[in-house]
Structure formats: structure tokens, C-alpha cells
Write a protein that holds these residues in place. Structure first.
Motif, PDB file in Angstrom:
ATOM      1  N   THR A  65       0.868  -1.185   0.000  1.00 51.08           N
ATOM      2  CA  THR A  65       0.000   0.000   0.000  1.00 51.08           C
ATOM      3  C   THR A  65       0.899   1.227   0.000  1.00 51.08           C
ATOM      4  O   THR A  65       2.063   1.149   0.386  1.00 51.08           O
ATOM      5  N   ARG A  66       0.285   2.358  -0.418  1.00 53.62           N
ATOM      6  CA  ARG A  66       1.081   3.592  -0.390  1.00 53.62           C
ATOM      7  C   ARG A  66       0.913   4.308   0.943  1.00 53.62           C
ATOM      8  O   ARG A  66       1.850   4.877   1.473  1.00 53.62           O
ATOM      9  N   ILE A 124      -2.168   3.367   3.464  1.00 52.97           N
ATOM     10  CA  ILE A 124      -2.923   2.670   4.518  1.00 52.97           C
ATOM     11  C   ILE A 124      -2.005   1.657   5.204  1.00 52.97           C
ATOM     12  O   ILE A 124      -1.344   0.860   4.548  1.00 52.97           O
ATOM     13  N   GLY A 149      -4.343   7.290   6.842  1.00 54.18           N
ATOM     14  CA  GLY A 149      -4.060   5.866   6.644  1.00 54.18           C
ATOM     15  C   GLY A 149      -3.560   5.148   7.885  1.00 54.18           C
ATOM     16  O   GLY A 149      -3.314   3.940   7.847  1.00 54.18           O
ATOM     17  N   LEU A 195      -8.772   8.093   8.174  1.00 53.11           N
ATOM     18  CA  LEU A 195      -8.652   8.658   6.826  1.00 53.11           C
ATOM     19  C   LEU A 195      -8.935  10.154   6.878  1.00 53.11           C
ATOM     20  O   LEU A 195      -9.701  10.616   7.724  1.00 53.11           O
ATOM     21  N   GLU A 249      -4.921  -3.547   1.495  1.00 59.14           N
ATOM     22  CA  GLU A 249      -4.602  -3.317   0.074  1.00 59.14           C
ATOM     23  C   GLU A 249      -5.888  -3.077  -0.726  1.00 59.14           C
ATOM     24  O   GLU A 249      -5.977  -2.166  -1.535  1.00 59.14           O
ATOM     25  N   GLU A 293      -7.374   0.376   0.146  1.00 57.42           N
ATOM     26  CA  GLU A 293      -6.669   1.502  -0.484  1.00 57.42           C
ATOM     27  C   GLU A 293      -7.060   1.626  -1.962  1.00 57.42           C
ATOM     28  O   GLU A 293      -7.323   2.710  -2.470  1.00 57.42           O
ATOM     29  N   GLN A 294      -7.138   0.476  -2.621  1.00 59.78           N
ATOM     30  CA  GLN A 294      -7.500   0.464  -4.047  1.00 59.78           C
ATOM     31  C   GLN A 294      -8.916   1.039  -4.258  1.00 59.78           C
ATOM     32  O   GLN A 294      -9.123   1.900  -5.111  1.00 59.78           O
ATOM     33  N   TYR A 302     -10.641   2.963  -2.159  1.00 55.69           N
ATOM     34  CA  TYR A 302     -10.689   4.348  -1.682  1.00 55.69           C
ATOM     35  C   TYR A 302     -10.159   5.289  -2.781  1.00 55.69           C
ATOM     36  O   TYR A 302     -10.741   6.353  -3.031  1.00 55.69           O
ATOM     37  N   HIS A 303      -9.103   4.870  -3.464  1.00 51.66           N
ATOM     38  CA  HIS A 303      -8.597   5.672  -4.586  1.00 51.66           C
ATOM     39  C   HIS A 303      -9.641   5.759  -5.670  1.00 51.66           C
ATOM     40  O   HIS A 303      -9.858   6.819  -6.261  1.00 51.66           O
TER      41      HIS A 303
END
Ligand code: BTN
Length: 326
Positions: A81-82, A84, A112, A145, A254, A257-258, A260-261
Motif C-alpha cells: 500500500t502507499r 494505509i 491511513g 482517513l 490493500e 486503499e485500491q 478508496y482511490h
């Protein structure tokens, strides 16, 4: 409480993890710049936490088995993850991870940040209910968040986390988890997980949102409270096998995060579509207990805010809160 800062003990663990077979005490000591005695103390401490480390005379140490620990090290090992779970605060026991995450959010915790616990003494459920949180078996996690959205959109994040939890269970275990409005995760119509999102906001701006996730992973039948209002299960009870919690948590972060983006970039619509494809009672007649009254109708999906649409004899009712049953 353990946090994500790296200690010498974690460095020893990381070298053991990445060693091709055995690694000698001498090499560990040289690589970390600490004495052989210090290395031995760290090995002893790791063993006391459940790491199985074999010592082969003349060849050094070998990591044989890792325990099912929800430590920052185990969660972050191989995490893609970037943001989270780049900061993780792990407790052996805490009152409620949501409560701690709300406090950390107010004190400026990074976007995160994850608060996770092995057990909760006052796990919070929806509508002031309690969430059973025995030690060593489940996931209790709260994610802080800081979404750049207006406060009225924050409830949409419940659907982001519901889709993330159901998809993570399904791809991790091969089970068929589904979502139930507004914030339950079901397997075979039994509740396996629940979501509790809380927000701190000013009039125009979300300060922080805490996504609380409770997932029954390896809980056995006797660990469930006897006075539950609904049929419940765990991944263990539904599949007949135990699941590693840290790997599942990683997979979940993971996915989250995907999604949420995707939500921030493309809006609520693609989340809604995925939620509806995971929803158990689409098109079926259901009953909604709104606390003050009950209403029956055909489940006709969700509107743009996440409110439930119920077709009650031709009129479309919007339901903002309640318990749904088939
Ligand atoms: C519900 O279905 O009623 C929601 C349950 C949410 C439980 C989770 S466990 C982690 C986090 N901390 C809490 O105190 N509650 C949420």
C-alpha cells in the motif's frame, strides 16, 4: 502498545525472514552492528512471542514458523500500500480501536494510520451495541482517513469499506461473503463482520473519518455471546479451517486503499455498482425495522447517498437507518 518504528529485534527478524536457510549469529551481529549477546537476547525475545527459531550448531539460526500475531511487523511484511497501514499502532488489548483511532485522528495522526488490537474490552457496535472481541482470534481494526470531501458524503465511505471487506474475504479465502445494508458482512446469511464508521468534522470540511472493521476470523462457536440478535459466523466456522490474521489484514488494507482511490478519483457510482453486485437481497422482499416502526417492501437498491430504496407497493421509500431482514 507496539508501533511501526523499527527496533533491533525487528531487524533481526527481518534478516531471519530474508535469509536463504540459516544465518549465523556472527553475520547477524556484523550486519546489525551489535554484540552476539545482544543477538541472542533478541532471538530469545522473538521465541517468547511465538516465533519458532531453530539453532543449528555451526550453521546459525533459521526461522521455521511465525506466530499469528497482529504486530506492525507482521502486518507490514510484504504490504503493498502507499499510505494505509504505513503507520500501525497495535495493542494486545484496548477499550475500542475506534475510540483510540478517533483520539489519534484528533491529535493529527497521518492519513491511513491503523489502530489494531488482539482484544477489545469495550468493542463498539452500531446503535450503541457491544461488539464481542475475544483475544487471539479475530480482526478489530480502525483506519484513520482524511478524505477531501464534504461531511455529507462521509457515509458513502461505509460502502467503500463494506466492498473492501467482502472482496478481501472472497479473494483471500474463496468463500462467498456478501454485503448487507447498511454495514454488515454476511456469509450464508450469517453475520461474519460489521463496520462502524465515525467522523470528526467542521461545518464544511471532514477533519478525519475512522473506518472501524470487526471481522470474525478464527472464532469458535462457544466464543460467541449467547444473546446475539442475529445468526453469526466466523471464517473458521464457515470454512472449517483457521486463517492467518496478519495476512488477511494486509490483503484487506490493500483492497481498501485500491477502492478508496477509486472512490476519490471516480466518485461513488463504481463503488455502488460493486456493492450492489455483492448485496444479498437485491430484488427480494425484506422487512426493515426502523426502531419506531416496521416496513415491508422489495429491496430496490441504494440512492446516491447510500440510503436504501424500498419499493413498498409501488411507492419508493427511502430508508436512512434500520435493521433489514428477509
Ligand atoms: C456492527 O455491526 O454493529 C459494527 C461493529 C464494528 C466493530 C468494530 S471492531 C473494530 C472497531 N472498534 C470498535 O469498537 N468497533 C469497531
Amino acid at each position: 502498545m507496539h508501533d511501526s518504528r523499527h527496533t533491533a529485534q525487528e531487524e533481526v527478524l527481518s534478516l531471519l525472514r530474508h535469509a536463504d536457510g540459516c544465518i549465523s549469529g556472527e553475520e547477524l551481529s556484523r550486519r546489525l552492528g551489535i554484540s552476539r549477546t545482544a543477538i541472542w537476547k533478541h532471538i530469545k525475545a522473538l521465541r517468547s512471542h511465538g516465533y519458532e527459531i531453530r539453532a543449528a550448531s555451526g550453521r546459525g539460526y533459521q526461522l521455521v514458523q511465525v506466530p499469528d500475531l497482529l504486530s506492525p511487523t507482521e502486518i507490514q511484511n510484504g504490504l503493498h500500500t502507499r499510505f494505509i497501514a504505513r503507520n500501525v499502532y497495535a495493542f494486545d488489548q484496548v477499550d475500542s480501536t475506534n475510540h483510540q483511532a478517533m483520539l489519534m485522528g484528533e491529535e493529527g495522526a497521518a492519513d491511513g494510520t491503523v489502530v489494531i488490537a488482539d482484544a477489545q474490552s469495550s468493542g463498539k457496535g452500531r446503535l450503541g451495541r457491544r461488539w464481542a472481541s475475544p483475544a487471539g482470534v479475530n480482526l478489530y481494526a480502525s483506519i484513520v482517513l482524511r478524505p477531501p470531501i464534504a461531511p455529507h458524503r462521509a457515509p458513502q465511505l461505509t460502502f467503500v469499506s463494506a466492498v473492501a471487506v467482502a472482496q478481501a474475504i472472497n479473494s483471500f479465502s474463496g468463500l462467498d461473503a456478501r454485503v448487507k445494508w447498511p454495514n454488515d458482512i454476511l456469509i450464508d446469511d450469517c453475520k461474519v463482520g460489521g463496520l462502524l464508521n465515525e467522523m470528526s468534522a467542521e461545518s464544511e470540511r471532514v477533519h478525519s473519518v475512522v473506518l472501524g472493521i470487526g471481522l470474525n476470523v478464527n472464532m469458535t462457536a462457544s466464543q460467541f455471546p449467547t444473546d446475539l440478535r442475529y445468526p453469526a459466523t466466523s471464517l473458521f466456522l464457515s470454512s472449517g479451517r483457521k486463517w492467518p490474521r496478519a495476512a488477511l489484514a494486509r490483503h484487506l488494507f490493500e483492497k481498501l486503499e485500491q477502492l478508496y482511490h477509486q472512490y476519490l478519483n471516480e466518485g461513488f457510482e463504481p463503488i455502488l455498482q460493486q456493492w450492489e453486485s455483492l448485496c444479498c437481497w437485491q430484488g427480494r422482499v425484506v422487512e426493515v425495522d426502523r426502531g419506531t416502526d416496521r416496513i415491508r417492501g422489495r429491496f430496490a437498491g441504494l440512492d446516491q447517498t447510500g440510503a436504501l430504496l424500498l419499493d413498498a407497493g409501488g411507492t419508493l421509500e427511502k430508508i436512512y437507518s434500520g435493521d433489514v431482514r428477509p
